[in-house]
Write a protein that holds these residues in place. Structure first.
Motif, PDB file in Angstrom:
ATOM      1  N   LYS A   1       7.354   1.191   6.781  1.00  0.00           N
ATOM      2  CA  LYS A   1       6.278   2.017   6.211  1.00  0.00           C
ATOM      3  C   LYS A   1       6.751   3.460   6.089  1.00  0.00           C
ATOM      4  O   LYS A   1       6.559   4.102   5.056  1.00  0.00           O
ATOM      5  N   ARG A   2       7.387   3.956   7.157  1.00  0.00           N
ATOM      6  CA  ARG A   2       7.896   5.333   7.137  1.00  0.00           C
ATOM      7  C   ARG A   2       8.995   5.492   6.096  1.00  0.00           C
ATOM      8  O   ARG A   2       9.027   6.481   5.356  1.00  0.00           O
ATOM      9  N   GLN A   3       9.906   4.517   6.017  1.00  0.00           N
ATOM     10  CA  GLN A   3      10.990   4.586   5.037  1.00  0.00           C
ATOM     11  C   GLN A   3      10.458   4.559   3.607  1.00  0.00           C
ATOM     12  O   GLN A   3      10.943   5.297   2.743  1.00  0.00           O
ATOM     13  N   LEU A   4       9.472   3.702   3.356  1.00  0.00           N
ATOM     14  CA  LEU A   4       8.887   3.619   2.018  1.00  0.00           C
ATOM     15  C   LEU A   4       8.196   4.927   1.647  1.00  0.00           C
ATOM     16  O   LEU A   4       8.289   5.386   0.508  1.00  0.00           O
ATOM     17  N   GLN A   5       7.501   5.523   2.613  1.00  0.00           N
ATOM     18  CA  GLN A   5       6.811   6.787   2.365  1.00  0.00           C
ATOM     19  C   GLN A   5       7.819   7.881   2.004  1.00  0.00           C
ATOM     20  O   GLN A   5       7.626   8.622   1.054  1.00  0.00           O
ATOM     21  N   LYS A   6       8.924   7.947   2.764  1.00  0.00           N
ATOM     22  CA  LYS A   6       9.974   8.936   2.478  1.00  0.00           C
ATOM     23  C   LYS A   6      10.573   8.702   1.102  1.00  0.00           C
ATOM     24  O   LYS A   6      10.803   9.643   0.339  1.00  0.00           O
ATOM     25  N   SER A   7      10.843   7.439   0.787  1.00  0.00           N
ATOM     26  CA  SER A   7      11.441   7.094  -0.504  1.00  0.00           C
ATOM     27  C   SER A   7      10.519   7.485  -1.649  1.00  0.00           C
ATOM     28  O   SER A   7      10.957   8.041  -2.659  1.00  0.00           O
ATOM     29  N   LYS A   8       9.226   7.212  -1.486  1.00  0.00           N
ATOM     30  CA  LYS A   8       8.247   7.533  -2.524  1.00  0.00           C
ATOM     31  C   LYS A   8       8.116   9.052  -2.692  1.00  0.00           C
ATOM     32  O   LYS A   8       8.073   9.558  -3.805  1.00  0.00           O
ATOM     33  N   ASP A   9       8.084   9.769  -1.559  1.00  0.00           N
ATOM     34  CA  ASP A   9       7.997  11.232  -1.610  1.00  0.00           C
ATOM     35  C   ASP A   9       9.229  11.823  -2.281  1.00  0.00           C
ATOM     36  O   ASP A   9       9.133  12.763  -3.064  1.00  0.00           O
TER      37      ASP A   9
ATOM     38  N   LYS B   1       0.827  -1.211   0.000  1.00  0.00           N
ATOM     39  CA  LYS B   1       0.000   0.000   0.000  1.00  0.00           C
ATOM     40  C   LYS B   1       0.862   1.263   0.000  1.00  0.00           C
ATOM     41  O   LYS B   1       0.422   2.309  -0.438  1.00  0.00           O
ATOM     42  N   PHE B   2       2.073   1.148   0.522  1.00  0.00           N
ATOM     43  CA  PHE B   2       2.926   2.314   0.699  1.00  0.00           C
ATOM     44  C   PHE B   2       3.901   2.542  -0.453  1.00  0.00           C
ATOM     45  O   PHE B   2       4.440   3.627  -0.597  1.00  0.00           O
ATOM     46  N   HIS B   3       4.155   1.495  -1.254  1.00  0.00           N
ATOM     47  CA  HIS B   3       5.043   1.642  -2.413  1.00  0.00           C
ATOM     48  C   HIS B   3       4.641   0.576  -3.426  1.00  0.00           C
ATOM     49  O   HIS B   3       4.623  -0.610  -3.111  1.00  0.00           O
TER      50      HIS B   3
END
Length: 102
Positions: free
Chosen positions: A86-94, A29-31
């Motif tokens: 989840k936080r790392q994936l969100q940062k990477s996607k952003d 869901k996050f990436h």
């Protein structure tokens, strides 16, 4: 997304493997471009209660994210690792969106 689970110094039961699949599967869901996930479960031979080591490595195009946690149970380690990822994936996607926007 493929999930590879490897247990060191013990044999993981079906219930634990299913739990890992379910928790790690939620990361999609996050990436949306996760290639695969590698989960390493290790038992340290110490007298400490927190002797279960969980390592989760996610391969995404152009990057690799990894979390290592030491807890009392593998379930707890996987759960904490997934939250961190989840936080790392969100940062990477952003970050990749910001690069594309430029």
């Amino acid at each position: 997304m493929k999930v590879f689970t490897q247990s060191v110094n013990f044999a993981a039961d079906k219930k634990l493997l299913d739990y890992i699949e379910k928790k790690v599967g939620g990361l999609e869901k996050f990436h949306d471009k996760i290639v695969d996930v590698e989960v390493y479960l290790k038992v340290q031979k110490t007298s400490e209660k927190e002797n279960k080591i969980t390592e989760v490595k996610i391969n995404i195009p152009g990057n690799e994210l990894m979390v290592k946690k030491q807890c009392k149970t593998f379930e707890e380690g996987v759960s904490i690792s997934v939250e961190s990822l989840k936080r790392q994936l969100q940062k990477s996607k952003d970050k990749s969106r910001a690069t594309i926007a430029l």
